[in-house]
Design a protein around this motif. Structure first.
Motif, PDB file in Angstrom:
ATOM      1  N   UNK A 180      -1.948  -2.195  19.725  1.00 39.47           N
ATOM      2  CA  UNK A 180      -2.362  -2.831  18.468  1.00 39.47           C
ATOM      3  C   UNK A 180      -2.150  -1.892  17.282  1.00 39.47           C
ATOM      4  N   UNK A 181      -2.435  -0.628  17.459  1.00 41.52           N
ATOM      5  CA  UNK A 181      -2.236   0.348  16.389  1.00 41.52           C
ATOM      6  C   UNK A 181      -0.760   0.481  16.031  1.00 41.52           C
ATOM      7  N   UNK A 182       0.087   0.511  17.037  1.00 40.72           N
ATOM      8  CA  UNK A 182       1.522   0.614  16.782  1.00 40.72           C
ATOM      9  C   UNK A 182       2.018  -0.608  16.003  1.00 40.72           C
ATOM     10  N   UNK A 183       1.576  -1.781  16.385  1.00 43.61           N
ATOM     11  CA  UNK A 183       1.981  -3.006  15.687  1.00 43.61           C
ATOM     12  C   UNK A 183       1.452  -3.001  14.256  1.00 43.61           C
ATOM     13  N   UNK A 184       0.221  -2.558  14.078  1.00 37.81           N
ATOM     14  CA  UNK A 184      -0.396  -2.509  12.741  1.00 37.81           C
ATOM     15  C   UNK A 184       0.398  -1.596  11.802  1.00 37.81           C
ATOM     16  N   UNK A 185       0.820  -0.440  12.287  1.00 42.90           N
ATOM     17  CA  UNK A 185       1.601   0.484  11.460  1.00 42.90           C
ATOM     18  C   UNK A 185       2.952  -0.127  11.074  1.00 42.90           C
ATOM     19  N   UNK A 186       3.546  -0.880  11.969  1.00 39.97           N
ATOM     20  CA  UNK A 186       4.825  -1.522  11.666  1.00 39.97           C
ATOM     21  C   UNK A 186       4.641  -2.598  10.609  1.00 39.97           C
ATOM     22  N   UNK A 187       3.567  -3.373  10.703  1.00 44.42           N
ATOM     23  CA  UNK A 187       3.281  -4.389   9.676  1.00 44.42           C
ATOM     24  C   UNK A 187       3.124  -3.717   8.318  1.00 44.42           C
ATOM     25  N   UNK A 188       2.394  -2.629   8.267  1.00 37.97           N
ATOM     26  CA  UNK A 188       2.188  -1.925   6.997  1.00 37.97           C
ATOM     27  C   UNK A 188       3.532  -1.494   6.404  1.00 37.97           C
ATOM     28  N   UNK A 189       4.401  -0.958   7.229  1.00 37.00           N
ATOM     29  CA  UNK A 189       5.692  -0.483   6.736  1.00 37.00           C
ATOM     30  C   UNK A 189       6.577  -1.626   6.238  1.00 37.00           C
ATOM     31  N   UNK A 190       6.523  -2.775   6.903  1.00 37.32           N
ATOM     32  CA  UNK A 190       7.370  -3.895   6.511  1.00 37.32           C
ATOM     33  C   UNK A 190       6.817  -4.689   5.336  1.00 37.32           C
ATOM     34  N   UNK A 191       5.512  -4.925   5.318  1.00 39.17           N
ATOM     35  CA  UNK A 191       4.933  -5.863   4.351  1.00 39.17           C
ATOM     36  C   UNK A 191       4.441  -5.213   3.062  1.00 39.17           C
ATOM     37  N   UNK A 192       3.939  -3.997   3.113  1.00 40.92           N
ATOM     38  CA  UNK A 192       3.356  -3.374   1.914  1.00 40.92           C
ATOM     39  C   UNK A 192       4.322  -3.300   0.736  1.00 40.92           C
ATOM     40  N   UNK A 193       5.611  -3.033   0.943  1.00 39.84           N
ATOM     41  CA  UNK A 193       6.510  -3.009  -0.219  1.00 39.84           C
ATOM     42  C   UNK A 193       6.631  -4.361  -0.928  1.00 39.84           C
ATOM     43  N   UNK A 194       6.291  -5.438  -0.250  1.00 43.52           N
ATOM     44  CA  UNK A 194       6.411  -6.781  -0.832  1.00 43.52           C
ATOM     45  C   UNK A 194       5.103  -7.258  -1.458  1.00 43.52           C
ATOM     46  N   UNK A 195       3.979  -7.082  -0.742  1.00 41.18           N
ATOM     47  CA  UNK A 195       2.688  -7.593  -1.224  1.00 41.18           C
ATOM     48  C   UNK A 195       1.576  -6.930  -0.419  1.00 41.18           C
ATOM     49  N   UNK A 196       0.662  -6.251  -1.113  1.00 42.05           N
ATOM     50  CA  UNK A 196      -0.383  -5.513  -0.407  1.00 42.05           C
ATOM     51  C   UNK A 196      -1.374  -6.432   0.309  1.00 42.05           C
ATOM     52  N   UNK A 197      -1.693  -7.584  -0.286  1.00 42.00           N
ATOM     53  CA  UNK A 197      -2.606  -8.523   0.376  1.00 42.00           C
ATOM     54  C   UNK A 197      -1.990  -9.042   1.670  1.00 42.00           C
ATOM     55  N   UNK A 198      -0.708  -9.372   1.636  1.00 46.63           N
ATOM     56  CA  UNK A 198      -0.015  -9.812   2.853  1.00 46.63           C
ATOM     57  C   UNK A 198      -0.059  -8.698   3.894  1.00 46.63           C
ATOM     58  N   UNK A 199       0.182  -7.468   3.473  1.00 49.13           N
ATOM     59  CA  UNK A 199       0.136  -6.335   4.397  1.00 49.13           C
ATOM     60  C   UNK A 199      -1.262  -6.166   4.993  1.00 49.13           C
ATOM     61  N   UNK A 200      -2.295  -6.262   4.159  1.00 51.17           N
ATOM     62  CA  UNK A 200      -3.665  -6.075   4.654  1.00 51.17           C
ATOM     63  C   UNK A 200      -4.059  -7.159   5.652  1.00 51.17           C
ATOM     64  N   UNK A 201      -3.821  -8.417   5.281  1.00 49.79           N
ATOM     65  CA  UNK A 201      -4.149  -9.516   6.205  1.00 49.79           C
ATOM     66  C   UNK A 201      -3.277  -9.446   7.454  1.00 49.79           C
ATOM     67  N   UNK A 202      -2.005  -9.134   7.269  1.00 49.57           N
ATOM     68  CA  UNK A 202      -1.100  -9.031   8.409  1.00 49.57           C
ATOM     69  C   UNK A 202      -1.514  -7.957   9.392  1.00 49.57           C
ATOM     70  N   UNK A 203      -1.968  -6.814   8.875  1.00 48.36           N
ATOM     71  CA  UNK A 203      -2.416  -5.739   9.763  1.00 48.36           C
ATOM     72  C   UNK A 203      -3.628  -6.158  10.587  1.00 48.36           C
ATOM     73  N   UNK A 204      -4.576  -6.819   9.939  1.00 51.10           N
ATOM     74  CA  UNK A 204      -5.761  -7.287  10.671  1.00 51.10           C
ATOM     75  C   UNK A 204      -5.365  -8.302  11.737  1.00 51.10           C
ATOM     76  N   UNK A 205      -4.526  -9.260  11.359  1.00 55.21           N
ATOM     77  CA  UNK A 205      -4.187 -10.332  12.284  1.00 55.21           C
ATOM     78  C   UNK A 205      -3.303  -9.865  13.431  1.00 55.21           C
ATOM     79  N   UNK A 206      -2.354  -8.970  13.176  1.00 56.68           N
ATOM     80  CA  UNK A 206      -1.536  -8.473  14.277  1.00 56.68           C
ATOM     81  C   UNK A 206      -2.393  -7.642  15.231  1.00 56.68           C
TER      82      UNK A 206
END
Length: 141
Positions: free
Chosen positions: A21-47
């Protein structure tokens, strides 16, 4: 996965271990944060919830996670595959915010409820050998 145009994507094949889960969360942060921080935050929790469910409730050796972010819309798509073919449902049809705890707060069992509550779309699709639990998170308009 959907056939939408995507600017960044990753396919992770993670060992069925608590660190997945931690590995997936870090990947979400790297992919989504440059586009939208809210998407990255929710995406990290949900993944985290989707991968933790897969690790805890299946017997396969690995969990597959597919992630992508649409460059035009900032929408993040995530799908998590596990070897348990049973379809999943949230634990209750009552929205989380309206529930009254029966015996104090539950320590587990809220993963799908969170995915349902915080994603813009989600679902579960069975296929040979298991199922995909997927969700989309879109930027606020």
């Amino acid at each position: 996965m959907n056939a939408h145009a995507r600017s960044s994507a990753a396919i992770l094949r993670l060992p069925r271990h608590a660190r997945a889960a931690s590995q997936a969360r870090h990947t979400v942060a790297a992919l989504a944060a440059p586009h939208d921080q809210d998407v990255a935050d929710r995406g990290q929790l949900l993944v985290t919830e989707a991968v933790a469910n897969a690790v805890e409730h299946t017997v396969g050796a690995q969990v597959t996670v597919e992630l992508s972010v649409d460059s035009g819309t900032g929408t993040m798509y995530c799908a998590v595959f596990d070897s348990d073919p049973r379809a999943l449902r949230p634990t209750s049809s009552v929205p989380m915010a309206e529930r009254v705890p029966q015996d104090g707060p539950a320590e587990s069992g809220r993963g799908l409820d969170l995915i349902q509550a915080l994603s813009d779309e989600w679902g579960c699709e069975r296929e040979e050998g298991g199922k995909w639990v997927w969700f989309q998170v879109r930027p606020a308009v």
